[in-house]
Design an enzyme around this catalytic site. Structure first.
Site, PDB file in Angstrom:
ATOM      1  CG  HIS A  20      60.582  41.148  20.396  1.00  0.00           C
ATOM      2  ND1 HIS A  20      61.003  41.047  21.219  1.00  0.00           N
ATOM      3  CD2 HIS A  20      59.660  41.511  19.739  1.00  0.00           C
ATOM      4  CE1 HIS A  20      60.701  42.375  21.769  1.00  0.00           C
ATOM      5  NE2 HIS A  20      59.971  42.905  20.276  1.00  0.00           N
ATOM      6  NE  ARG A  22      58.291  35.493  21.248  1.00  0.00           N
ATOM      7  CZ  ARG A  22      58.683  37.441  21.448  1.00  0.00           C
ATOM      8  NH1 ARG A  22      59.428  37.721  22.626  1.00  0.00           N
ATOM      9  NH2 ARG A  22      57.549  37.800  22.308  1.00  0.00           N
ATOM     10  CG  ASP A 265      57.235  45.024  18.632  1.00  0.00           C
ATOM     11  OD1 ASP A 265      57.923  43.982  18.833  1.00  0.00           O
ATOM     12  OD2 ASP A 265      56.658  46.054  18.782  1.00  0.00           O
ATOM     13  N   PRO A 283      51.697  40.217  24.652  1.00  0.00           N
ATOM     14  CG  PRO A 283      53.091  41.756  25.878  1.00  0.00           C
ATOM     15  CD  PRO A 283      52.009  40.676  25.807  1.00  0.00           C
ATOM     16  N   GLY A 284      51.538  41.506  21.478  1.00  0.00           N
ATOM     17  CA  GLY A 284      52.197  41.141  20.049  1.00  0.00           C
ATOM     18  C   GLY A 284      51.688  40.339  19.173  1.00  0.00           C
TER      19      GLY A 284
HETATM   20  C1  NCD Z   1      56.600  42.661  22.747  1.00  0.00           C
HETATM   21  C2  NCD Z   1      56.980  41.340  22.930  1.00  0.00           C
HETATM   22  O1  NCD Z   1      56.524  39.932  22.927  1.00  0.00           O
HETATM   23  O2  NCD Z   1      58.446  40.644  22.848  1.00  0.00           O
HETATM   24  N1  NCD Z   1      55.306  42.749  22.214  1.00  0.00           N
HETATM   25  C3  NCD Z   1      54.787  43.726  21.685  1.00  0.00           C
HETATM   26  O3  NCD Z   1      53.745  44.121  22.578  1.00  0.00           O
HETATM   27  N2  NCD Z   1      55.192  44.496  21.247  1.00  0.00           N
HETATM   28  C4  NCD Z   1      57.325  43.257  24.346  1.00  0.00           C
HETATM   29  C5  NCD Z   1      56.877  44.626  23.307  1.00  0.00           C
HETATM   30  O4  NCD Z   1      57.550  45.322  23.012  1.00  0.00           O
HETATM   31  O5  NCD Z   1      56.350  44.842  25.092  1.00  0.00           O
HETATM   32 ZN    ZN Z   2      58.368  46.972  22.657  1.00  0.00          ZN
HETATM   33 ZN    ZN Z   3      58.947  44.780  20.556  1.00  0.00          ZN
END
Ligand code: NCD
Ligand code: ZN
Ligand code: ZN
Ligand code: ZN
Length: 390
Positions: A20, A22, A265, A283-284
């Site tokens: 990601h 952004r 991710d 989340p992430g």
């Molecule tokens: C991802 C994000 O932040 O874009 N977050 C994550 O926890 N993996 C989006 C997602 O996959 O839900």
């Molecule tokens: Zn995801």
């Molecule tokens: Zn993701």
């Protein structure tokens, strides 16, 4: 320039199917510039930039912008992932063909963060993808089973009062989409596998001849829901950290090839979106600069993979899955190489503030980890050397 590489391991440049970046929309947390630097420092020569930007990458204008920006920065090939649907949680298929034939030549379409809950929509996407020879990546979560979910459903979440996120939310939709992919004779890629049951579903589907591939994140190989006890939202992620027995089975499935590859991710988040109460936190977690080390820790030190196997799960398989002809393989004579040099015996200490990303949400803060990327080469040119971007 001569690179002294005694005692080091030379690998094909890493390929991340799940990053990601952004941009556009949340340039306060990561840009193609800073994300590319993190990728190069982490040993990557190609990354797939996820579609859940703002606006969503559901058309040729946005995917071409992301592709061109990546080329301008020039540290890593940034392959935009196109959204399967128009808009976040869309009910209409995006124009996959237009994106596949745009300048960016989109090869992967994903619902990541955008859930294709409707089976008819998923079936149409898979059928469409065979004609275009692209791959549909599934975020692997049945959203109707995770309403309000905050942590892996189990004893720990119950004790802390968090709404459970059941393993069945992942396993049921992966099973559904494997069956739909077999029906459509389409290629399906399963994002961030997190449960042992999903590994069983994948084994079953592959045995029946389904063209399915799957990735596991470094954090799901190493971290477990024991982390919940810290209450620190840095550990909040989709899908949630599972149990030790899940992590153990994921490591075995990766070694065996039931899970094809590692994907980060990499999900940067602003301080105000993480340093808040658990339920409100996004989340992430960051992943690009720590992935190799977590793989070294969980897979190489344990004897589950040798460095040949690391090349397979970090580079060769992801390049094949993402249809990248110029990545993930040995070079031919005279061809400029995509390479990563790793010191397998060196260790380093993770400091979020020192990572190249704008965000600093690493769950490995203060951890001492094995495996240091000492050089990354993109088409024969150094992009990172001894911890510095070139
Ligand atoms: C991802 C994000 O932040 O874009 N977050 C994550 O926890 N993996 C989006 C997602 O996959 O839900
Ligand atoms: Zn995801
Ligand atoms: Zn993701
Ligand atoms: Zn989803």
């Amino acid at each position: 320039e001569i690179i002294e590489a005694g005692g080091q391991v030379l690998l094909p440049g890493f390929v991340d199917l799940h990053t990601h970046l952004r941009e556009p929309g949340r340039e306060d947390t990561e840009t193609i510039d800073t994300g590319s630097a993190a990728a190069a420092l982490g040993g990557y020569t190609a990354v797939f930039a996820m579609a859940n930007t703002d606006p969503v990458a559901d058309n040729a204008v946005i995917v071409d912008h992301v592709w061109r920006r990546g080329q301008e920065v020039g540290l890593v090939d940034v392959h935009p992932v196109g959204a399967v649907t128009v808009g976040l949680k869309g009910e209409k298929l995006a124009e996959l063909g237009t994106m596949a034939n745009s300048q960016a030549r989109v090869k992967v379409f994903s619902d990541d963060g955008l859930c294709v809950a409707d089976p008819l929509l998923m079936r149409r996407a898979l059928e469409y993808s065979t004609a275009l020879d692209v791959v549909i990546a599934q975020h692997a979560e049945e959203p109707r089973l995770t309403v309000g979910a905050q942590a892996h459903e189990g004893e720990r979440a119950a004790r802390l009062g968090y709404t459970g996120w059941p393993a069945a939310a992942e396993e049921s939709i992966v099973a559904r989409d494997c069956l739909l992919a077999l029906h459509a004779n389409a290629r399906l890629h399963v994002c961030h596998v997190s449960t042992s049951g999903t590994a069983d579903v994948l084994r079953w589907a592959k045995d029946r001849g389904t063209k399915v591939s799957a990735e596991v994140t470094p954090h799901h190989l190493l971290l477990t829901d024991e982390r919940l006890a810290t209450y620190d939202p840095v550990n909040k992620v989709n899908p949630p950290l599972r149990t030790e027995s899940d992590a153990e089975k994921l490591r075995a499935a990766l070694a065996e090839g039931v899970i094809d590859c590692v994907a980060t991710d990499h999900a940067p988040h602003a301080v105000q979106d993480k340093d808040t109460e658990w339920s409100a936190a996004r989340p992430g977690m960051l992943g690009l600069q720590t992935a190799l080390s977590i793989v070294a820790e969980t897979m190489v030190r344990t004897g589950l993979l040798d460095w040949r196997g690391v090349a397979r799960v970090m580079s060769e398989r992801p390049a094949e899955i993402g249809n990248l002809a110029d990545q993930g393989r040995p070079i031919e004579a005279g061809e400029p190489a995509n390479l990563t040099l790793v010191d397998p015996d060196a260790e380093w200490t993770v400091r979020g503030a020192e990572l190249a990303s704008i965000a600093a949400n690493t769950p490995y803060e203060g951890m001492r980890l094995p495996g240091v990327v000492t050089a990354t080469l993109l088409r024969g040119r150094l992009t990172a050397r001894d911890g510095k971007v070139c």
